[in-house]
Write a protein that holds these residues in place. Structure first.
Motif, PDB file in Angstrom:
ATOM      1  N   ASP A  69      13.022   9.949 -12.539  1.00 58.55           N
ATOM      2  CA  ASP A  69      11.710   9.340 -12.294  1.00 58.55           C
ATOM      3  C   ASP A  69      11.104   9.847 -10.976  1.00 58.55           C
ATOM      4  OD1 ASP A  69       9.673   7.796 -13.217  1.00 58.55           O
ATOM      5  OD2 ASP A  69      10.394   5.927 -12.348  1.00 58.55           O
ATOM      6  N   GLY A  70      11.375  11.115 -10.683  1.00 57.82           N
ATOM      7  CA  GLY A  70      10.965  11.688  -9.402  1.00 57.82           C
ATOM      8  C   GLY A  70       9.466  11.733  -9.173  1.00 57.82           C
ATOM      9  N   TYR A  71       8.689  11.806 -10.294  1.00 61.80           N
ATOM     10  CA  TYR A  71       7.240  11.925 -10.134  1.00 61.80           C
ATOM     11  C   TYR A  71       6.578  10.602  -9.743  1.00 61.80           C
ATOM     12  CZ  TYR A  71       7.889  16.496 -12.232  1.00 61.80           C
ATOM     13  OH  TYR A  71       8.305  17.784 -12.474  1.00 61.80           O
ATOM     14  N   SER A  72       7.340   9.495  -9.798  1.00 62.86           N
ATOM     15  CA  SER A  72       6.743   8.202  -9.454  1.00 62.86           C
ATOM     16  C   SER A  72       7.286   7.628  -8.142  1.00 62.86           C
ATOM     17  CB  SER A  72       6.992   7.189 -10.574  1.00 62.86           C
ATOM     18  OG  SER A  72       8.356   6.820 -10.617  1.00 62.86           O
ATOM     19  N   ILE A  73       8.167   8.368  -7.449  1.00 63.84           N
ATOM     20  CA  ILE A  73       8.818   7.792  -6.267  1.00 63.84           C
ATOM     21  C   ILE A  73       7.823   7.504  -5.146  1.00 63.84           C
ATOM     22  CG2 ILE A  73      11.112   8.728  -6.769  1.00 63.84           C
ATOM     23  CD1 ILE A  73      10.605  10.920  -4.727  1.00 63.84           C
ATOM     24  N   GLU A  74       6.827   8.364  -4.979  1.00 65.30           N
ATOM     25  CA  GLU A  74       5.852   8.117  -3.911  1.00 65.30           C
ATOM     26  C   GLU A  74       5.035   6.870  -4.227  1.00 65.30           C
ATOM     27  OE1 GLU A  74       2.309  10.404  -1.437  1.00 65.30           O
ATOM     28  OE2 GLU A  74       3.805  11.569  -2.513  1.00 65.30           O
ATOM     29  N   PHE A  75       4.659   6.709  -5.501  1.00 65.34           N
ATOM     30  CA  PHE A  75       3.913   5.511  -5.900  1.00 65.34           C
ATOM     31  C   PHE A  75       4.742   4.260  -5.636  1.00 65.34           C
ATOM     32  CE2 PHE A  75       3.266   2.280  -9.203  1.00 65.34           C
ATOM     33  CZ  PHE A  75       1.948   1.936  -8.937  1.00 65.34           C
ATOM     34  N   ARG A  76       6.049   4.287  -5.982  1.00 65.66           N
ATOM     35  CA  ARG A  76       6.915   3.127  -5.768  1.00 65.66           C
ATOM     36  C   ARG A  76       7.037   2.798  -4.280  1.00 65.66           C
ATOM     37  NH1 ARG A  76      12.001   5.212  -8.819  1.00 65.66           N
ATOM     38  NH2 ARG A  76      13.043   3.508  -7.730  1.00 65.66           N
ATOM     39  N   ALA A  77       7.136   3.851  -3.452  1.00 65.48           N
ATOM     40  CA  ALA A  77       7.227   3.634  -2.006  1.00 65.48           C
ATOM     41  C   ALA A  77       5.937   3.005  -1.481  1.00 65.48           C
ATOM     42  CB  ALA A  77       7.509   4.955  -1.292  1.00 65.48           C
ATOM     43  N   HIS A  78       4.777   3.525  -1.938  1.00 58.90           N
ATOM     44  CA  HIS A  78       3.476   2.953  -1.558  1.00 58.90           C
ATOM     45  C   HIS A  78       3.417   1.472  -1.927  1.00 58.90           C
ATOM     46  CE1 HIS A  78       1.042   6.146   0.063  1.00 58.90           C
ATOM     47  NE2 HIS A  78       1.288   6.954  -0.950  1.00 58.90           N
ATOM     48  N   GLU A  79       3.873   1.164  -3.148  1.00 60.46           N
ATOM     49  CA  GLU A  79       3.783  -0.191  -3.693  1.00 60.46           C
ATOM     50  C   GLU A  79       4.594  -1.177  -2.858  1.00 60.46           C
ATOM     51  OE1 GLU A  79       3.704  -1.780  -8.251  1.00 60.46           O
ATOM     52  OE2 GLU A  79       5.466  -0.623  -7.641  1.00 60.46           O
ATOM     53  N   ILE A  80       5.828  -0.804  -2.517  1.00 63.37           N
ATOM     54  CA  ILE A  80       6.696  -1.710  -1.755  1.00 63.37           C
ATOM     55  C   ILE A  80       6.217  -1.851  -0.318  1.00 63.37           C
ATOM     56  CG2 ILE A  80       9.017  -1.843  -0.725  1.00 63.37           C
ATOM     57  CD1 ILE A  80      10.185  -1.300  -3.426  1.00 63.37           C
ATOM     58  N   LEU A  81       5.783  -0.765   0.303  1.00 60.18           N
ATOM     59  CA  LEU A  81       5.255  -0.855   1.666  1.00 60.18           C
ATOM     60  C   LEU A  81       3.996  -1.721   1.704  1.00 60.18           C
ATOM     61  CD1 LEU A  81       5.795   2.823   2.891  1.00 60.18           C
ATOM     62  CD2 LEU A  81       6.890   0.780   3.832  1.00 60.18           C
ATOM     63  N   ALA A  82       3.144  -1.595   0.690  1.00 66.84           N
ATOM     64  CA  ALA A  82       1.933  -2.430   0.622  1.00 66.84           C
ATOM     65  C   ALA A  82       2.319  -3.899   0.481  1.00 66.84           C
ATOM     66  CB  ALA A  82       1.054  -1.994  -0.545  1.00 66.84           C
ATOM     67  N   GLY A  83       3.326  -4.184  -0.344  1.00 62.59           N
ATOM     68  CA  GLY A  83       3.793  -5.557  -0.524  1.00 62.59           C
ATOM     69  C   GLY A  83       4.315  -6.162   0.763  1.00 62.59           C
ATOM     70  N   LEU A  84       4.882  -5.324   1.630  1.00 59.27           N
ATOM     71  CA  LEU A  84       5.422  -5.792   2.906  1.00 59.27           C
ATOM     72  C   LEU A  84       4.380  -5.753   4.026  1.00 59.27           C
ATOM     73  CD1 LEU A  84       8.959  -4.162   2.695  1.00 59.27           C
ATOM     74  CD2 LEU A  84       8.432  -6.595   2.619  1.00 59.27           C
ATOM     75  N   GLY A  85       3.121  -5.522   3.649  1.00 64.95           N
ATOM     76  CA  GLY A  85       2.028  -5.704   4.610  1.00 64.95           C
ATOM     77  C   GLY A  85       1.480  -4.455   5.252  1.00 64.95           C
ATOM     78  N   PHE A  86       1.863  -3.241   4.793  1.00 67.95           N
ATOM     79  CA  PHE A  86       1.378  -2.001   5.398  1.00 67.95           C
ATOM     80  C   PHE A  86       0.152  -1.487   4.640  1.00 67.95           C
ATOM     81  CE2 PHE A  86       5.902  -2.009   6.572  1.00 67.95           C
ATOM     82  CZ  PHE A  86       5.798  -1.804   7.938  1.00 67.95           C
ATOM     83  N   SER A  87      -0.928  -1.214   5.384  1.00 67.50           N
ATOM     84  CA  SER A  87      -2.129  -0.647   4.768  1.00 67.50           C
ATOM     85  C   SER A  87      -1.911   0.838   4.477  1.00 67.50           C
ATOM     86  CB  SER A  87      -3.327  -0.807   5.708  1.00 67.50           C
ATOM     87  OG  SER A  87      -3.149   0.013   6.858  1.00 67.50           O
ATOM     88  N   GLU A  88      -2.836   1.424   3.722  1.00 67.33           N
ATOM     89  CA  GLU A  88      -2.754   2.847   3.367  1.00 67.33           C
ATOM     90  C   GLU A  88      -2.703   3.720   4.622  1.00 67.33           C
ATOM     91  OE1 GLU A  88      -2.327   5.467   0.204  1.00 67.33           O
ATOM     92  OE2 GLU A  88      -2.830   3.356  -0.054  1.00 67.33           O
ATOM     93  N   GLU A  89      -3.536   3.370   5.606  1.00 69.54           N
ATOM     94  CA  GLU A  89      -3.581   4.152   6.843  1.00 69.54           C
ATOM     95  C   GLU A  89      -2.286   4.006   7.640  1.00 69.54           C
ATOM     96  OE1 GLU A  89      -5.705   6.430   8.237  1.00 69.54           O
ATOM     97  OE2 GLU A  89      -6.491   6.386   6.199  1.00 69.54           O
ATOM     98  N   GLU A  90      -1.761   2.770   7.701  1.00 71.40           N
ATOM     99  CA  GLU A  90      -0.534   2.520   8.470  1.00 71.40           C
ATOM    100  C   GLU A  90       0.660   3.267   7.896  1.00 71.40           C
ATOM    101  OE1 GLU A  90      -1.240  -1.964  10.303  1.00 71.40           O
ATOM    102  OE2 GLU A  90      -0.605  -1.731   8.210  1.00 71.40           O
ATOM    103  N   GLN A  91       0.666   3.491   6.587  1.00 67.59           N
ATOM    104  CA  GLN A  91       1.781   4.204   5.958  1.00 67.59           C
ATOM    105  C   GLN A  91       1.876   5.660   6.414  1.00 67.59           C
ATOM    106  OE1 GLN A  91       2.103   3.606   1.683  1.00 67.59           O
ATOM    107  NE2 GLN A  91       1.326   1.512   1.865  1.00 67.59           N
ATOM    108  N   LYS A  92       0.790   6.171   6.988  1.00 67.38           N
ATOM    109  CA  LYS A  92       0.784   7.559   7.481  1.00 67.38           C
ATOM    110  C   LYS A  92       1.239   7.646   8.938  1.00 67.38           C
ATOM    111  CE  LYS A  92      -3.180   8.521   4.474  1.00 67.38           C
ATOM    112  NZ  LYS A  92      -4.649   8.765   4.475  1.00 67.38           N
ATOM    113  N   ARG A  93       1.315   6.500   9.613  1.00 67.26           N
ATOM    114  CA  ARG A  93       1.682   6.499  11.038  1.00 67.26           C
ATOM    115  C   ARG A  93       3.191   6.683  11.223  1.00 67.26           C
ATOM    116  NH1 ARG A  93      -0.435   1.070  13.383  1.00 67.26           N
ATOM    117  NH2 ARG A  93       1.243   1.553  14.847  1.00 67.26           N
ATOM    118  N   PRO A  94       3.592   7.324  12.353  1.00 68.26           N
ATOM    119  CA  PRO A  94       5.035   7.501  12.622  1.00 68.26           C
ATOM    120  C   PRO A  94       5.741   6.161  12.829  1.00 68.26           C
ATOM    121  CG  PRO A  94       3.701   8.952  14.001  1.00 68.26           C
ATOM    122  CD  PRO A  94       2.748   8.000  13.357  1.00 68.26           C
TER     123      PRO A  94
END
Length: 636
Positions: free
Chosen positions: A130-155
């Motif tokens: 399921d390698g083609y969906s791993i980035e989407f899954r990571a986005h989804e869980i980080l968003a659930g834990l309160g990280f915005s799209e922009e914050e996910q790009k920060r170090p």
């Protein structure tokens, strides 16, 4: 899955565990509870192999995949984006992605069958994982834990400790382990993130062991409670509320057994004493003495939740208006927190200030406490208001060389030593504990000392920022009892919902840069808030029907027939949506049943069906929106 057999673990001369036993089975969702210092975190470290048992064993399958969240992960450092750090969970997929990229580069100059076959094999494995969906899954869980799209790009390195811990939690969840070991997972989460994590863990198919002082969180997830106490592990077959009821029943039985045994022992001792001096009864007396020695003694029940009779003293009551805030505006660079907002704190208010992190709760609390003067508008204290402000940074203001008692004597000289010792006893510092130096205390103990100081102040208004951090359940219960007996006014920020429900009579929250108030308890606010969300999500058809009719050109016969047809389709679609919504809600209720969530196979089947029906529901709603737009265009 994991078998703990006759586990003994000693620290110096003290046995933290003494022949303790516990078998963790697939599908178990267990809450590991106990007082601070009972060895909960230590047991998790023993399971993962960070510590070795003194004797006994911990056995598990070699290929068992463990996800372990602990406070040591705060030391993890990376200059890469938090999205990249979270995706480190997909070790094999990342390796394959790198290999595929290299093969594609080679393919630009080498068209050999060997390269093509290797590429095909790697791509097939990557897709199977399921390698083609791993980035989407990571986005989804980080968003659930309160990280915005922009914050996910920060170090990662640019975030504070609490937010870094969330990233570590995301990475562990993405590993989809067979068992999750979570040590205080809600410590660094705000209420929306806690609720998201609850939903995630309820549907998690593996086993879970949670150490947490958040009883609401435990009640919503666990199906077993394991108490670490006096070196043993006692298992209760239910959630935390079940544990409290069952433990109370067990203690009542134990208390009766203890009283009966004590009465029997006294009777035997009187009999022995009466006939001890008679030679003719010597054999009988010796027999009775031996029987008493052999008797297996029943322990007296220890009271783990002492009642607190906390006597607050403040020399004068406040006036009716404690704090009046007018036209308050507060902003930081690129972030506006409050804008032209008013609020009033009245005498006797017990206010819980809630909301997501980053919405300005701590900022507002500092304005209320006069700890932040860099804002527009006015915040005025009322007549005779005397205030104490408790925040976590005040732990650093404790004098490390003082004993606990010396610290309180210096802060509250109006109280007698007896009164101060009584107050410290309420915060679990009894006997010689009061002579311990501040510097040797744990974080939780220091927090209790700082709270005791705050509550001994001559203050009729308390401002409390996260007072439940680092407190175990017994300490939280003591604080609840103390605040229930407090006759003054207070405002508190906390993510502990049980605590808020038991101390607050008003709820404050920040919405659209305004301070909003709900006049009721936290549970009442939750029910009201849920209704608001449902109302906001109702199909837009109601709004279409309620809108005033616009003057439009008369429709042609073809348009009339088409409109008639489309409206029939819309009505049929609405009926399907209503039926599908009932089905989805019924499945949600099913997922919350113990016989479902405690059975891994049933949970997997029900979760799969729920996701399928929810997708159908979303599709119907999307179809409805498209059809409604067509009708609006035809109506001109």
């Amino acid at each position: 899955m994991i078998s703990i057999n006759n586990l003994t673990f000693e620290i110096g001369a003290r046995a933290l565990y003494d022949e303790a036993n516990w078998h963790i089975k697939p599908g178990d969702k267990a809450g590991l509870i106990g007082a601070n210092g009972a060895g909960k975190s230590t047991l998790l470290k023993l399971i993962v192999g960070d510590y070795a048992p003194t004797s006994g064993s911990i056995s598990m399958a070699k290929d068992l995949k463990i996800g372990y969240l602990n406070q040591d992960l705060l030391s993890y450092h990376s200059d890469k984006s938090i999205l990249h750090v979270a995706m480190e969970a997909f070790e094999r997929q990342n390796q394959l992605h790198t290999e595929i990229e290299k093969l594609l580069l080679k393919l630009e100059t080498d068209y050999s069958d060997d390269i093509l076959n290797k590429l095909s094999d790697k791509q097939m494995e990557f897709e199977a994982l399921d390698g083609y969906s791993i980035e989407f899954r990571a986005h989804e869980i980080l968003a659930g834990l309160g990280f915005s799209e922009e914050e996910q790009k920060r170090p990662l390195a640019t975030f504070s400790g609490g937010w870094r811990m969330r990233v570590m939690l995301a990475r562990i969840l993405l590993q989809t382990p067979d068992i999750l070991l979570l040590d205080e997972p809600t410590n660094h989460l705000d209420l929306p993130s806690i609720k998201w994590l609850e939903t995630y863990l309820q549907a998690f198919e593996g086993a879970i062991v949670i150490v947490s002082h958040d009883r609401y969180f435990l009640d919503r997830i666990i199906n077993k409670t394991v108490e670490s106490r006096k070196g043993k592990l006692t298992i209760y077959a239910g959630n935390y509320t079940f544990y409290l009821e069952e433990k109370s029943l067990r203690e009542e039985i134990q208390s009766n057994q203890f009283k009966n045994q004590q009465a029997k022992i006294k009777q035997e001792e009187r009999l022995i004493e009466r006939f001890r001096s008679k030679a003719s009864k010597a054999k009988m007396v010796q027999s009775r003495i031996k029987a008493l020695d052999r008797m297996e003694k029943v322990d007296e029940v220890d009271d783990d939740n002492p009642e607190v009779n906390f006597s607050f003293k403040f020399s004068k009551p406040s006036g009716r208006h404690v704090v009046t805030m007018e036209n308050i505006s507060k902003s930081y660079p690129n972030l506006e927190i409050l804008k032209n907002t008013d609020a009033l704190i009245e005498k006797g208010d017990k206010i819980a200030l809630i909301g997501a992190n980053g919405k300005g709760k701590s900022t507002l609390l500092r304005i209320v406490a006069d700890a932040d003067n860099d804002y527009e508008g006015t915040s005025t204290k009322g007549h005779n208001v005397s205030q104490t402000f408790f925040a976590q940074h005040q732990l650093e203001a404790l004098h490390l060389e003082n004993s606990i008692l010396q610290e309180l004597v210096a802060f509250a000289p109006k109280h007698t030593e007896t009164e101060l010792r009584s107050i410290l006893g309420c915060f679990l510092f009894t006997g010689d504990d009061v002579f311990k130096k501040i510097k040797v205390l744990s974080g939780g103990e220091k927090s209790r000392v700082a709270l005791a100081k705050a509550l001994t102040a001559d203050a009729n208004f308390l401002v409390l920022d996260e007072p439940t951090n680092h407190l175990d359940m017994a300490s939280v219960n003591i604080l609840i009892q103390a605040l229930q007996q407090y006759e003054g006014t207070f405002i508190v920020v906390s993510h502990d919902r049980y605590f808020l429900e038991n101390v607050a009579n008003k709820i404050w929250y920040i919405e659209d840069k305004k301070i909003k108030e709900y006049p009721g308890t936290y549970q009442e606010y939750e029910a009201w808030s849920a209704k608001r969300v449902v109302k906001a999500e109702e199909p837009a058809v109601k709004k279409v029907k309620e809108e005033p009719k616009k003057v439009k050109a008369a429709p042609t016969e073809d348009n009339k027939r088409l409109l008639q047809k489309k409206n029939k389709e819309l009505a049929a679609l609405e009926e399907k949506i209503a039926q599908q919504e009932i089905l989805v809600k019924d499945l949600e209720v099913e997922l919350a049943k113990e016989e479902i969530y405690s059975d891994a196979v049933k949970l997997q089947d029900h979760t799969r069906r729920y996701n399928s029906e929810k997708a159908s529901f979303d599709k119907l709603q999307a179809d409805w929106e498209n059809l409604a737009e067509e009708i609006m265009e035809l109506e001109g």
